[in-house]
Scaffold this active site. Structure first.
Site: not given
Ligand code: ADP
Ligand code: MG
Length: 149
Positions: A11, A51, A59, A87, A93, A104, A114, A117
């Site tokens: 990212k 997304y 968010f 993962r 996350t 991360r 973070n 992805h």
């Molecule tokens: P991951 O990236 O671990 O698969 P998710 O698919 O749940 O997580 O979410 C996609 C992205 O959205 C996350 O990587 C993060 O950048 C953002 N995100 C998720 N949850 C939150 C949150 N509670 N507040 C802010 N950003 C979030």
């Molecule tokens: Mg995800």
């Protein structure tokens, strides 16, 4: 064990930190092969499409803005258990909850910035790989063997 492919995106925050190489080393040390890669500047429309699953989350707008704010590095990783292995390398996350030694935990500062992805299932991986690399046959290695990526 089955050889899988998964999509990974470094990212904007991690690209800015200049840690692409360090993150690539983690993939390689975990025996994940980078079989395709490109640096991309996503438009907001691209990020929204990628997304879309999260469109009702509070968010979502910030996430889209962040992903379109600076270049990202996108790659397809291939190897045994590639989806879950990637993962594991990424960590939780929320970087504050991520296990020590994960990408991360080591490179990210907050849940919205973070660092990385990764696809969360084989099915998602197929969709996400096709999004960035439509010319790759997700399930076949013949494309790789022919060098036709
Ligand atoms: P991951 O990236 O671990 O698969 P998710 O698919 O749940 O997580 O979410 C996609 C992205 O959205 C996350 O990587 C993060 O950048 C953002 N995100 C998720 N949850 C939150 C949150 N509670 N507040 C802010 N950003 C979030
Ligand atoms: Mg995800």
């Amino acid at each position: 064990m089955a050889i899988e492919r998964t999509l990974s995106i470094i990212k904007p925050d991690a690209v800015k930190k200049n840690v692409i190489g360090q993150i690539y080393s983690r993939f390689e040390n975990a025996r994940l092969k980078i079989i395709a890669a490109r640096m991309v500047c996503l438009s907001c429309a691209d990020a929204e499409k990628f997304y879309l699953l999260h469109k009702d989350q509070p968010f979502f707008r910030d996430l889209v803005k962040f992903m379109a704010s600076d270049p990202v590095m996108v790659q397809v990783l291939e190897g045994e258990r590639a989806v879950s292995k990637n993962r594991e390398l990424m960590g939780a996350t929320d970087p504050k909850k991520a296990e020590k030694g994960t990408i991360r935990a080591d490179f990210a500062v907050s849940i919205d910035c973070n660092a990385i992805h990764g696809s969360d299932s084989l099915k998602t991986a197929a969709v996400e790989i096709a999004f960035f690399f439509p010319q790759i046959d997700v399930y076949s290695q013949s494309v790789v063997a022919s060098g036709n990526i």
